[in-house]
Enzyme design. Structure first.
Site, PDB file in Angstrom:
ATOM      1  CB  VAL B  11      -0.952   0.022   1.223  1.00 20.27           C
ATOM      2  CG1 VAL B  11      -1.917  -1.157   1.166  1.00 20.27           C
ATOM      3  CG2 VAL B  11      -0.178   0.020   2.522  1.00 20.27           C
ATOM      4  CB  CYS B  12       0.265   4.670  -1.140  1.00 19.08           C
ATOM      5  SG  CYS B  12      -0.018   4.380  -2.917  1.00 19.08           S
TER       6      CYS B  12
END
Lengths: 186, 78
Positions: B11-12
């Site tokens: 995930v970012c």
């Protein structure tokens, strides 16, 4: 090469332009030789340890949330295990009252300056004459840590560079004293 | 030869962190195939790569919210 935990810990720093994984590895290889006892220096030490830099201090410094007597190798390690004594290079970071020939000097007037060849403490005093006092120790310490990292990455120019903090990142005019003005170029 | 990176489980901001670090290992002109999923990396990865001086050669939907992006390492990228 950065470990998995280092990639996560410094992820937002790695994303910055001019840093990346290579820059972060370089930063982790540079330690800070701290000279002095000011509160700003203590705050700078705190930020530098959080950033993964090893620190050496000639005198006990108060790290964030601890007294000088409590600040120790264990405290540093607890704050950041990356801040070990395995640095390949050391940069001086010192109070104006404990001058050294090279490195970054913290002034009580919220200004930092990279001393070096041809630029002495008297030059620094000339350049900072009439400057406003420091806003507060944490701000000055944070600014000192940022300038340290610029120096570690090789982003600072020639010695005698004036780095002014009260208005953000600004480089001030270079003023040399009479002795340094007469000194032959090296 | 195209290098590969699968960040479909990330995930970012770790998506671009891993992409950026992997690109640093390549020489200018070499290409990296990045597999990712999700709207946030879809919005961020191509833009971040371009901002860092790389070229987005292609961006392809693979279905099930998965994407394949080919990035060419830029000559003066940072």
């Amino acid at each position: 090469m950065l470990t998995e935990s280092q990639l996560v810990r410094y992820s937002r720093h790695i994303l910055l332009k001019g840093i990346g994984g290579i820059g972060q590895e370089r930063l982790l290889s540079v330690g800070a030789e701290l000279l002095g006892t000011s509160r700003a220096l203590g705050w700078a030490a705190t930020y530098l340890v959080a950033g993964g830099h090893a620190i050496r201090a000639t005198e006990s410094l108060a790290l964030l949330g601890q007294s000088r007597s409590e600040s120790s190798d264990n405290a540093v390690h607890a704050m950041n295990p990356d801040a070990g004594d395995n640095s390949q290079r050391w940069i001086n970071l010192f109070d104006a009252g404990t001058p050294r020939d090279s490195g970054l000097c913290i002034s009580g007037a919220s200004i930092m300056w990279r001393l070096g060849e041809g630029c002495c403490l008297e030059c620094f005093q000339l350049a900072t004459r009439g400057s406003p006092p420091a806003r507060d120790a944490p701000s000055l310490g944070a600014w000192a840590a940022l300038c340290f990292q610029k120096a570690a990455l090789g982003h600072l120019g020639e010695s005698g560079e004036l780095l002014v903090s009260e208005s953000g990142a600004r480089r001030g005019p270079l003023i040399r004293c009479a002795r340094c003005t007469k000194a032959p170029p090296t | 030869m195209i290098h590969q990176l699968d960040i479909t489980r990330e995930v970012c901001p770790m998506t671009y962190v891993r992409t950026k670090v992997r690109l640093e290992e390549l020489s200018a002109g070499e290409e990296l195939e990045v597999l990712f999923r999700g709207e946030e990396p879809l919005n961020n990865l191509p833009r971040n790569a371009k901002d860092d001086g790389h070229e987005v050669v292609s961006l392809e939907a693979l279905g099930a919210d998965r994407w394949r992006m080919i990035i060419r390492r830029g000559p003066d990228a940072h």
